[in-house]
Design a protein around this motif. Sequence first.
Motif, short mmCIF file in Angstrom:
data_model
loop_
_atom_site.label_atom_id
_atom_site.label_comp_id
_atom_site.label_asym_id
_atom_site.label_seq_id
_atom_site.Cartn_x
_atom_site.Cartn_y
_atom_site.Cartn_z
N ASP A 19 3.59 -7.28 -9.11
CA ASP A 19 3.59 -8.29 -7.69
C ASP A 19 4.90 -8.84 -7.48
O ASP A 19 5.52 -9.48 -6.76
N VAL A 20 5.68 -7.29 -7.28
CA VAL A 20 7.74 -7.69 -6.79
C VAL A 20 6.94 -7.15 -5.29
O VAL A 20 6.90 -6.44 -4.76
N SER A 21 8.52 -8.27 -4.80
CA SER A 21 8.43 -8.02 -2.65
C SER A 21 10.18 -8.05 -2.96
O SER A 21 10.48 -9.62 -3.68
N PHE A 22 10.73 -7.47 -2.84
CA PHE A 22 11.83 -8.19 -2.49
C PHE A 22 12.51 -7.11 -1.49
O PHE A 22 11.89 -5.88 -1.12
N LEU A 52 2.51 7.02 -8.18
CA LEU A 52 1.78 6.06 -6.98
C LEU A 52 1.79 4.75 -7.17
O LEU A 52 1.64 3.96 -8.42
N PRO A 53 2.43 3.88 -6.12
CA PRO A 53 1.64 2.72 -6.87
C PRO A 53 0.20 2.00 -7.16
O PRO A 53 -1.07 3.15 -6.75
N THR A 54 -0.28 0.98 -7.52
CA THR A 54 -1.17 0.44 -7.62
C THR A 54 -1.98 -0.15 -6.87
O THR A 54 -2.97 -0.56 -5.86
N ARG A 55 -1.05 -1.35 -5.82
CA ARG A 55 -1.14 -2.20 -4.74
C ARG A 55 0.22 -1.91 -4.16
O ARG A 55 0.70 -1.90 -5.53
N GLY A 56 -0.04 -2.46 -2.81
CA GLY A 56 1.48 -2.81 -2.75
C GLY A 56 2.15 -1.30 -2.42
O GLY A 56 1.05 -0.64 -1.96
#
Length: 252
Positions: A19-22, A52-56
């Motif tokens: 759950d990384v966001s920046f 490939l991302p799992t989510r996001g």
Amino acid sequence: MIQVDHLTKTYGGFTAVDDVSFTCQPGRVTGFLGPNGAGKTTTMRVMVGLTLPTRGQVTIGGHDFRHIPNPGRHVGVLLDASAQHAGRTGREILALGATTMGLPSSRVDQMLELVGLTKSEAKRRLRNYSLGMKQRLGIAHALLGDPSVLILDEPANGLDPAGIRWMRGLLKGYADRGGTVLLSSHLLHEVELIADEMILIGNGRIVAQGDRASLMASRVGTASTLVTSLDNAALSAALEAAGHPVTPRAAG
């Protein structure tokens, strides 16, 4: 601009990025810091479509990397300086990149001069390059298409002190001209000298982010440290007895 939005990548039961966001802004060098295995390379591989991302999701200039036409003209990437054909010369590697991007051959000479690889070194095969020479060639390849975004994973590895100073000046000048730079490292001191913003990641999660001034202030003021031991209850009691506040971390 690079926008990372709630990015998660799992491999079976292992979560590499959680759950990384920046955001990385134009005109600034963003340092991406953390120990080996923290999730830096996985995040960068997702950025450039290799994983490939799992989510996001991650967007660069508002677009998924895989949907950018001729991406080398927009995004310069260095994830592994050895990830080229070992039997090709440095000049051949750059020439192939220039041809693929539709660039004139003169661009190859410009990049070799920029990164300080001599004519004789450019004629040597990659297998005979030192790690520092491979890094310089990788930076040349990342800059070949005159992109607006640079994504560099541990580019200082193998560079001598003079090479590290050269790289700092190169990247700072690039950002000063409006470019977006994301620079990963496990060495805080090196990144502090160049980064305008810093993002600290550990165990796949962002643990701190901000500009140098705010992060330094947090160290002095409300800095916290995550610690564990074989007997956390005894450790907590000892720390509290010494006047250090303790906040137990939730399980998981």
